[in-house]
Design a protein around this motif. Structure first.
Motif, PDB file in Angstrom:
ATOM      1  N   UNK A 190      14.262   2.350  -7.893  1.00  0.00           N
ATOM      2  CA  UNK A 190      12.918   1.776  -8.027  1.00  0.00           C
ATOM      3  C   UNK A 190      12.996   0.245  -7.982  1.00  0.00           C
ATOM      4  N   UNK A 248      13.592  -0.484 -16.941  1.00  0.00           N
ATOM      5  CA  UNK A 248      13.013  -1.388 -15.944  1.00  0.00           C
ATOM      6  C   UNK A 248      11.514  -1.545 -16.181  1.00  0.00           C
ATOM      7  N   UNK A 292      13.437   4.331 -19.428  1.00  0.00           N
ATOM      8  CA  UNK A 292      13.022   3.585 -18.248  1.00  0.00           C
ATOM      9  C   UNK A 292      12.945   2.096 -18.606  1.00  0.00           C
ATOM     10  N   UNK A 319       0.779  -1.243   0.000  1.00  0.00           N
ATOM     11  CA  UNK A 319       0.000   0.000   0.000  1.00  0.00           C
ATOM     12  C   UNK A 319       0.811   1.293   0.000  1.00  0.00           C
ATOM     13  N   UNK A 320       2.118   1.217   0.176  1.00  0.00           N
ATOM     14  CA  UNK A 320       2.934   2.446   0.256  1.00  0.00           C
ATOM     15  C   UNK A 320       2.792   3.312  -0.996  1.00  0.00           C
ATOM     16  N   UNK A 321       2.537   4.581  -0.807  1.00  0.00           N
ATOM     17  CA  UNK A 321       2.491   5.523  -1.935  1.00  0.00           C
ATOM     18  C   UNK A 321       3.919   5.954  -2.261  1.00  0.00           C
ATOM     19  N   UNK A 322       4.384   5.557  -3.423  1.00  0.00           N
ATOM     20  CA  UNK A 322       5.744   5.895  -3.842  1.00  0.00           C
ATOM     21  C   UNK A 322       5.703   7.199  -4.632  1.00  0.00           C
ATOM     22  N   UNK A 323       6.446   8.188  -4.156  1.00  0.00           N
ATOM     23  CA  UNK A 323       6.516   9.480  -4.847  1.00  0.00           C
ATOM     24  C   UNK A 323       7.959   9.616  -5.318  1.00  0.00           C
ATOM     25  N   UNK A 324       8.134   9.489  -6.629  1.00  0.00           N
ATOM     26  CA  UNK A 324       9.453   9.216  -7.197  1.00  0.00           C
ATOM     27  C   UNK A 324       9.890  10.326  -8.141  1.00  0.00           C
ATOM     28  N   UNK A 374       9.114  11.928 -13.551  1.00  0.00           N
ATOM     29  CA  UNK A 374       8.769  11.687 -12.151  1.00  0.00           C
ATOM     30  C   UNK A 374       7.446  10.916 -12.136  1.00  0.00           C
ATOM     31  N   UNK A 375       7.234  10.103 -11.129  1.00  0.00           N
ATOM     32  CA  UNK A 375       5.964   9.365 -11.083  1.00  0.00           C
ATOM     33  C   UNK A 375       5.523   9.110  -9.650  1.00  0.00           C
ATOM     34  N   UNK A 376       4.237   8.811  -9.539  1.00  0.00           N
ATOM     35  CA  UNK A 376       3.673   8.322  -8.280  1.00  0.00           C
ATOM     36  C   UNK A 376       3.156   6.919  -8.553  1.00  0.00           C
ATOM     37  N   UNK A 377       3.552   5.983  -7.718  1.00  0.00           N
ATOM     38  CA  UNK A 377       3.019   4.620  -7.830  1.00  0.00           C
ATOM     39  C   UNK A 377       2.285   4.301  -6.533  1.00  0.00           C
ATOM     40  N   UNK A 378       1.018   4.009  -6.660  1.00  0.00           N
ATOM     41  CA  UNK A 378       0.214   3.764  -5.455  1.00  0.00           C
ATOM     42  C   UNK A 378      -0.851   2.735  -5.781  1.00  0.00           C
ATOM     43  N   UNK A 379      -0.634   1.520  -5.329  1.00  0.00           N
ATOM     44  CA  UNK A 379      -1.563   0.419  -5.603  1.00  0.00           C
ATOM     45  C   UNK A 379      -1.912  -0.267  -4.286  1.00  0.00           C
ATOM     46  N   UNK A 380      -2.728   0.416  -3.463  1.00  0.00           N
ATOM     47  CA  UNK A 380      -2.935  -0.055  -2.093  1.00  0.00           C
ATOM     48  C   UNK A 380      -3.857  -1.266  -1.935  1.00  0.00           C
ATOM     49  N   UNK A 381      -4.524  -1.680  -3.004  1.00  0.00           N
ATOM     50  CA  UNK A 381      -5.478  -2.796  -2.893  1.00  0.00           C
ATOM     51  C   UNK A 381      -4.804  -4.069  -2.366  1.00  0.00           C
TER      52      UNK A 381
END
Lengths: 393, 393
Positions: free
Chosen positions: A247, B213, B211, A9-14, B3-10
């Motif tokens: 990442x 990866x 990118x 669930x961690x929100x990654x702000x990259x 830059x990105x935000x990755x957030x998949x808390x399910x």
């Protein structure tokens, strides 16, 4: 295929601008009074600590600071952090640093709302009902603690190092700015990447051969990390390569590469005793042990080692000789370790021969006094573990 | 790199035994009174609905049921759901079904605590302050709604289909039992996999070439989906293959394959008008459009199409002729679509020639009356989109 739970669930702000969001993220996740937890002088020297504190102040978020976390983070500082949080009414822990700082933050976070001794969670005597929210500004990609549920703390009283995992401890957010990793020295960079690849390998070497999707993602991740570590060793300020390593570190330990598989983790356990006895860098210790572990266990599932050799290391497959291909994969991995400045045996790691007494002592500790086994790819008792230490000598 | 935000808390609970945990999961995420939301007769006929209701009852969780969700879920049923939730004091929405049911559940979840008209969120007139928690028991892997933040609803009044994305709408948990997908017909299976692969391709065809990866993970995912769709078409009860498709579906649309990239999404937008006009299956519509989109745009970044051809489709690379390799990749993709029973043009999709008037009408709608463009790999105005419909004719 194994049933599994995947929960990251961690929100990654990259990215380069990620730190700017720290105050709004703390508020988003309910923080009013923050403990900014950090390690030694590098966070100060780099200006990161001042920047984070300034951003919190500008964002109207109150905070107190506690530094001093060391590698293998200590229980005494965790106690100090718990006391400080209670005195100051802290309701949010922000770790600024690498795995040790985040692990220490997780320990403080479960200790604050608990009346008893926080070490009880690590020894299994108690289980926390709640945690203060934890988040981090990551500066060292290696341990994967920024998205993981685990924390390892050393109790100086008896020199016992124990890990504890709890879903509640997963950081709420992780700020990752690859620029912050430009100054990591080559040895620490290489050892960190070795640790990340090993987090993936511990899951990959499994008898569950029926989850190609997880395997293919793991292989892609390992190849990418191997490619990019050479780039950052050649040019420490290669943003593109540093970013992929940063990442990749999180993906290697947020359970993505374990879905549907049984992990092994014997190499980690065998290494823990090595770093406990000789105070070596964890990643380097893993490189010193893995080739011997691999040669000791590969016959349990030769095709798995063939797949690793071919798909990860690009070894040409000899279709008439699976064992030969498997062994060439282990040799190729040793060449990779050497190429990035990592050891492939204990002598290269500590600069001297390890004694028979030391081997027996490490194997005894690794099996909690011959009471438990390690690993699942091949279940290892203390005699097996002694044999692996001897092969790795 | 972007830059990105990755957030998949399910929280994904995956496997044969996963449904057993439904009551404890609802309670874990704060549900006391649940709306069980579902589609038509298949959920009843398969026994799944009864099983879920029985498990909730046994677990001491109160609930009410609302069925009737259709593909392209309707606003009128969303209104009905909102009224029912308010009357019954529902505080948790559990979708049992595929993407349409989950999308409808998400709309109900933001409508219940809102005094105004829920459609305002979809038209952009308002923004929800909160959602009831949503979760799902997935039965059709295709749309990826089980981990995504998006929902698409059709307002029958004017026949307008609009999507809305909000982080708050991500399901709290997703129960996925691959056995539930054994009965999916071949056409729906193939169209679902086409949709998943397209979710990945929309992110993959990007000018952000830095990118690797993310690209490598995307390639591994696409190869795995392509491999496994043949297995399930040959044997619909192949658990291993069904499981990989089900998990791959979520990974294709939880943003993992978009980290650091700019998505394109033109093929989706162009297809939306096609399925709006001819009521075709979304996945099949994507297959009918993509080859023409690809041939229209590939010159914008030939090396990206070469990489796709070689790394995803196994096309031998002609190092002297990048364009030739790129085009061979598009042809190989057409062969793949045909091999799984998908169309590669509009005639194959709808069984007749699309007219010039229809083409102009779809292009007009797709650009909101020539006001907006679509795509980023190549920015497409209405003339470009008309040309693609003509090529796909």
């Amino acid at each position: 295929m194994r049933d599994f739970v995947y929960h990251a669930p961690t929100e990654v702000v990259f990215g380069k601008q990620s730190e700017e969001k720290v105050a709004s993220l703390v508020k988003k996740y309910g923080g009013h009074k923050v403990l900014v937890h950090y390690g030694g002088k590098s966070a100060k020297k780099s200006g990161l600590l001042d920047k984070i504190c300034g951003l919190l102040r500008d964002g109207g978020v109150d905070f107190v600071c506690l530094g001093g976390v060391v590698p293998n983070p200590r229980l005494s500082l965790v106690h100090e952090g718990i006391d400080l949080c209670r005195q100051e009414g802290v309701d949010f822990i922000l770790a600024v640093g690498g795995g040790s700082v985040i692990d220490s933050a997780k320990a403080i976070a479960c200790g604050v709302p608990y009346d008893g001794e926080v070490w009880d969670f690590y020894t299994g005597k108690a289980s926390p009902a709640c945690y203060l929210p934890v988040a981090c500004v990551l500066t060292i990609p290696a341990a994967g603690s920024e998205m993981s549920e685990s924390s390892v703390i050393t109790n100086e009283d008896g020199d016992v190092k124990l890990g504890y995992s709890n879903q509640l401890s997963r950081p709420k957010f992780a700020i990752m700015n690859p620029v912050r990793t430009f100054t990591l020295p080559p040895y620490q960079t290489a050892a960190g990447v070795t640790d990340m690849i090993m987090h993936t390998m511990e899951r990959y070497f499994s008898h569950d051969d029926d989850m190609d999707l997880t395997d293919s993602l793991a292989e892609a991740l390992m190849r990418d990390l191997m490619d990019n570590v050479f780039k950052v060793l050649a040019d420490p300020e290669d943003y593109r390569a540093r970013a992929q390593i940063m990442w990749g570190c999180s993906l290697a330990h947020n359970d993505l590469t374990g879905c549907g598989l049984t992990g092994d983790w014997a190499t980690h356990e065998i290494e823990h005793e090595l770093s406990g006895m000789f105070d070596v860098t964890h990643g380097a210790g893993l490189a010193a042990i893995w080739p011997s572990w691999a040669r000791y266990v590969y016959k349990e599932n030769v095709s798995r080692f063939v797949r690793f050799a071919v798909n990860v290391l690009g070894v040409p497959q000899d279709f008439t000789d699976p064992e030969g291909t498997a062994l060439k994969g282990i040799e190729a991995m040793e060449r990779f370790y050497h190429a990035i400045g990592m050891p492939v045996n204990i002598h290269e790691l500590i600069g001297k021969e390890v004694s028979e007494d030391e081997i027996r002592e490490m194997a005894r500790k690794c099996t909690r006094g011959h009471k438990i086994t390690q690993g699942s790819f091949k279940v290892l008792g203390s005699e097996d573990i002694e044999a692996i230490y001897r092969m790795a000598r």
